[in-house]
Design a protein around this motif. Structure first.
Motif, PDB file in Angstrom:
ATOM      1  N   GLY A 149      10.213   6.110  -8.885  1.00 15.68           N
ATOM      2  CA  GLY A 149       9.453   6.527  -7.785  1.00 15.68           C
ATOM      3  C   GLY A 149      10.377   7.107  -6.515  1.00 15.68           C
ATOM      4  O   GLY A 149      11.498   6.773  -6.488  1.00 15.68           O
ATOM      5  N   HIS A 202      10.553   3.071  -2.446  1.00 14.19           N
ATOM      6  CA  HIS A 202       9.046   3.048  -3.088  1.00 14.19           C
ATOM      7  C   HIS A 202       8.470   1.585  -3.080  1.00 14.19           C
ATOM      8  O   HIS A 202       9.081   0.820  -3.658  1.00 14.19           O
ATOM      9  CB  HIS A 202       9.055   3.675  -4.447  1.00 14.19           C
ATOM     10  CG  HIS A 202       7.937   4.273  -4.753  1.00 14.19           C
ATOM     11  ND1 HIS A 202       6.725   3.469  -5.076  1.00 14.19           N
ATOM     12  CD2 HIS A 202       7.370   5.410  -5.288  1.00 14.19           C
ATOM     13  CE1 HIS A 202       5.485   3.913  -5.679  1.00 14.19           C
ATOM     14  NE2 HIS A 202       6.105   5.360  -5.731  1.00 14.19           N
ATOM     15  N   THR A 256      -2.494   6.937  -4.827  1.00 16.10           N
ATOM     16  CA  THR A 256      -1.568   6.836  -5.965  1.00 16.10           C
ATOM     17  C   THR A 256      -2.185   5.646  -6.874  1.00 16.10           C
ATOM     18  O   THR A 256      -2.270   6.041  -8.114  1.00 16.10           O
ATOM     19  CB  THR A 256       0.026   6.497  -5.720  1.00 16.10           C
ATOM     20  OG1 THR A 256       0.456   7.696  -5.292  1.00 16.10           O
ATOM     21  CG2 THR A 256       0.866   6.221  -7.102  1.00 16.10           C
ATOM     22  N   THR A 299       5.571   9.024  -8.163  1.00 20.99           N
ATOM     23  CA  THR A 299       5.441   7.734  -9.246  1.00 20.99           C
ATOM     24  C   THR A 299       5.114   7.891 -10.508  1.00 20.99           C
ATOM     25  O   THR A 299       4.663   8.645 -11.154  1.00 20.99           O
ATOM     26  CB  THR A 299       4.012   7.130  -8.558  1.00 20.99           C
ATOM     27  OG1 THR A 299       4.289   6.967  -7.068  1.00 20.99           O
ATOM     28  CG2 THR A 299       4.393   5.405  -8.936  1.00 20.99           C
ATOM     29  N   THR A 328       9.835   8.532  -2.486  1.00 15.95           N
ATOM     30  CA  THR A 328       9.206   8.741  -1.217  1.00 15.95           C
ATOM     31  C   THR A 328       9.573   9.948  -0.706  1.00 15.95           C
ATOM     32  O   THR A 328      10.809  10.561  -0.877  1.00 15.95           O
ATOM     33  CB  THR A 328       9.240   7.587  -0.545  1.00 15.95           C
ATOM     34  OG1 THR A 328      10.596   7.399   0.057  1.00 15.95           O
ATOM     35  CG2 THR A 328       8.700   6.347  -1.133  1.00 15.95           C
ATOM     36  N   THR A 347       4.542  12.288   1.415  1.00 15.67           N
ATOM     37  CA  THR A 347       4.594  12.490  -0.141  1.00 15.67           C
ATOM     38  C   THR A 347       5.187  11.538  -0.836  1.00 15.67           C
ATOM     39  O   THR A 347       6.000  10.513  -0.487  1.00 15.67           O
ATOM     40  CB  THR A 347       5.622  14.061  -0.226  1.00 15.67           C
ATOM     41  OG1 THR A 347       6.785  13.475  -0.088  1.00 15.67           O
ATOM     42  CG2 THR A 347       5.068  15.015   0.754  1.00 15.67           C
ATOM     43  N   LEU A 348       4.590  11.453  -2.439  1.00 10.77           N
ATOM     44  CA  LEU A 348       4.895  10.422  -3.149  1.00 10.77           C
ATOM     45  C   LEU A 348       5.052  10.656  -4.611  1.00 10.77           C
ATOM     46  O   LEU A 348       4.193  11.292  -4.875  1.00 10.77           O
ATOM     47  CB  LEU A 348       3.927   9.347  -2.975  1.00 10.77           C
ATOM     48  CG  LEU A 348       4.267   7.860  -3.295  1.00 10.77           C
ATOM     49  CD1 LEU A 348       5.504   7.283  -2.450  1.00 10.77           C
ATOM     50  CD2 LEU A 348       3.062   6.593  -3.205  1.00 10.77           C
ATOM     51  N   LYS A 365       0.989   6.764   5.437  1.00 12.87           N
ATOM     52  CA  LYS A 365       1.574   6.546   4.391  1.00 12.87           C
ATOM     53  C   LYS A 365       1.075   5.420   3.370  1.00 12.87           C
ATOM     54  O   LYS A 365       0.722   5.480   2.163  1.00 12.87           O
ATOM     55  CB  LYS A 365       2.969   5.272   4.623  1.00 12.87           C
ATOM     56  CG  LYS A 365       3.839   4.871   3.652  1.00 12.87           C
ATOM     57  CD  LYS A 365       4.970   3.848   4.094  1.00 12.87           C
ATOM     58  CE  LYS A 365       5.822   4.528   4.895  1.00 12.87           C
ATOM     59  NZ  LYS A 365       6.789   3.658   5.388  1.00 12.87           N
ATOM     60  N   ALA A 423      -1.193   7.529   0.996  1.00 12.14           N
ATOM     61  CA  ALA A 423      -0.345   8.041   0.015  1.00 12.14           C
ATOM     62  C   ALA A 423      -0.484   7.153  -1.284  1.00 12.14           C
ATOM     63  O   ALA A 423      -0.686   7.142  -2.351  1.00 12.14           O
ATOM     64  CB  ALA A 423       0.910   8.502   0.415  1.00 12.14           C
ATOM     65  N   TYR A 424      -0.137   5.625  -0.775  1.00  9.22           N
ATOM     66  CA  TYR A 424       0.096   4.409  -1.680  1.00  9.22           C
ATOM     67  C   TYR A 424      -1.533   4.429  -2.381  1.00  9.22           C
ATOM     68  O   TYR A 424      -1.680   4.101  -3.668  1.00  9.22           O
ATOM     69  CB  TYR A 424       0.259   3.323  -1.313  1.00  9.22           C
ATOM     70  CG  TYR A 424       1.909   3.359  -1.105  1.00  9.22           C
ATOM     71  CD1 TYR A 424       2.813   3.274  -2.273  1.00  9.22           C
ATOM     72  CD2 TYR A 424       2.755   3.747   0.145  1.00  9.22           C
ATOM     73  CE1 TYR A 424       4.112   3.432  -2.225  1.00  9.22           C
ATOM     74  CE2 TYR A 424       4.134   3.596   0.180  1.00  9.22           C
ATOM     75  CZ  TYR A 424       4.838   3.412  -0.689  1.00  9.22           C
ATOM     76  OH  TYR A 424       6.031   3.608  -0.841  1.00  9.22           O
TER      77      TYR A 424
END
Length: 419
Positions: free
Chosen positions: A240, A226, A280, A254, A242, A251-252, A273, A276-277
């Motif tokens: 977290g 993560h 978040t 956190t 991943t 998918t994530l 990716k 996703a971050y």
């Protein structure tokens, strides 16, 4: 200007005024409709997301702060391992030694390179499962706890439904490698993570950034996958996980905490990716900027219609930072938290305090016989008193008579002596 022209001019001015008023009304309506109203600050809209589904909740209260397609079935990929880890912690003995099977050793995807016959503790397998996303560790755990992956699938689904309380999740395996029937939702994943975060050992492993790994064939340092925990620190991040397979996208999961707010963010089915971050981070920013969690101390008392209530534990509730909260006690034994717009934020349970019994000395009902005895006793007492008084009176009279008689005798004697 003649009367006719003046009349037309007045009509024209009236029409223009009506048109102006109508335009103004339409403008106000459009402006009202287009204004974003959210659970948080009225002037700050939630972020636009690229993920297929997402949710952010407050961990202590479970309050949903924002969600997008959160009840749509999605493939979780390695977020599955959150469920496997908490299941292993609660159902297994973490110090117990597991003998790795050939099937576990040959599992594809991300791995901690377990060897067939290698002996590893359940705790170490959980660490390899969460920190390095070891699919082989997931299979070793499932086989040890349930005997086979099929039985593990049945066991963990029962656990998730009956213990954790999710309804829209079905797992076919312990690691998240693709299976068309292996599905969950953003809402369910947030609840699973929320449940798991109540366990201290899970929290420790979930938040581990690096770990020295001494394996039979692999000695290394494991680093969390993560990036917000490791490469790009975000203030307050404390855990977290991943996940990625082609069918699920990125998918994530956190977790983060600052002062009076503890958050869980789940994003599913991101094409990149970075998306996703970014989703978040945007959801974390939105929640931290707009919400807070307040509490009512344990033992706080409330009164309603002479009935007293109290909080048996410390109670938490999440609300907008701009909310002015008032409390209202209800007949069903709850306290409602209501904001300035008279919207009920939440209802919290209270414990009813038993009323102290007031002991009142009421006169004893006297039976007819007892009443007769009382009257008889009173009559006897009255007669006795009368007789006593009469007797004393007679004694007094006798005493007076005897005294006078003695007086006259003495007096007569004296007269005789002097003559």
């Amino acid at each position: 200007m003649d009367k006719y022209s003046k009349s037309n001019t007045l009509i024209e001015i009236g029409d223009n005024v009506r048109k102006a008023i109508l335009f103004f009304i339409i403008l106000v309506i459009i402006n009202t409709i287009s204004t974003n109203h959210t659970f948080g600050h009225p002037d700050i809209s939630p972020p636009t997301l690229n993920s297929g589904a997402a949710i952010v909740i407050e961990s202590r209260t479970g309050k949903v702060l924002y969600e997008q397609d959160s009840n749509t079935h999605m493939y979780p990929a390695s977020l599955t391992k959150i469920a496997t880890a908490i299941y292993a912690i609660e159902k297994g003995n973490i110090e117990e030694i597991v003998t790795v099977s050939r099937k576990a050793s040959n599992t594809g995807g991300s791995s901690v390179y377990l060897e067939e016959g290698e002996q590893v503790s359940i705790k170490k397998l959980i660490q390899g499962l969460l920190i390095n996303s070891g699919n082989d560790a997931g299979v070793a755990i499932a086989e040890h706890l349930s005997g086979s992956m099929d039985q593990f699938s049945f066991d963990i689904n029962e656990y998730l439904k009956n213990v954790v309380g999710v309804q829209n999740t079905h797992f076919e395996n312990s690691h998240g490698l693709f299976d068309p029937d292996h599905v969950t939702t953003a809402t369910d994943m947030s609840k699973i993570t929320q449940y798991a975060m109540n366990n201290q050992l899970f929290r420790e492993i979930f938040g581990t950034k690096e770990l020295e790994w001494d394996g039979q064939s692999w000695d290394t340092t494991l680093f969390t996958h993560h990036k917000l925990l490791r490469e790009k620190p975000y203030e307050g991040i404390n855990g977290g996980k991943t996940g990625f397979v082609n069918e699920s996208g990125f998918t994530l999961a956190t977790t983060a905490e600052r002062e009076n707010l503890s958050l869980i963010v789940i994003t599913l089915n991101s094409n990149l990716k970075s998306e996703a971050y970014n989703d978040t981070i945007n959801l974390l920013d939105y929640a931290f900027d707009n919400f807070q969690t307040s509490s009512i101390p344990e033992g706080t008392t409330f009164m309603l219609d002479e009935q007293e209530y109290k909080t048996s534990t410390k109670l938490y509730y999440t609300h907008s930072q701009d909310d002015q909260i008032k409390q209202e006690i209800k007949d069903n034994g709850t306290v409602e938290m209501i904001n300035q717009d008279d919207i009920v934020i939440t209802a919290l349970p209270l414990e009813k305090i038993k009323k102290k019994s007031n002991i009142i000395n009421t006169p004893k009902e006297i039976t007819r016989e007892e009443k007769k005895n009382v009257e008889t006793n009173k009559l006897f007492e009255n007669h006795f008193t009368t007789i006593a008084i009469f007797g004393l009176l007679i004694i007094g009279i006798i005493f007076i008579i005897q005294t006078r008689k003695t007086f006259f005798i003495v007096k007569k004697g004296k007269i005789d002596d002097t003559n």
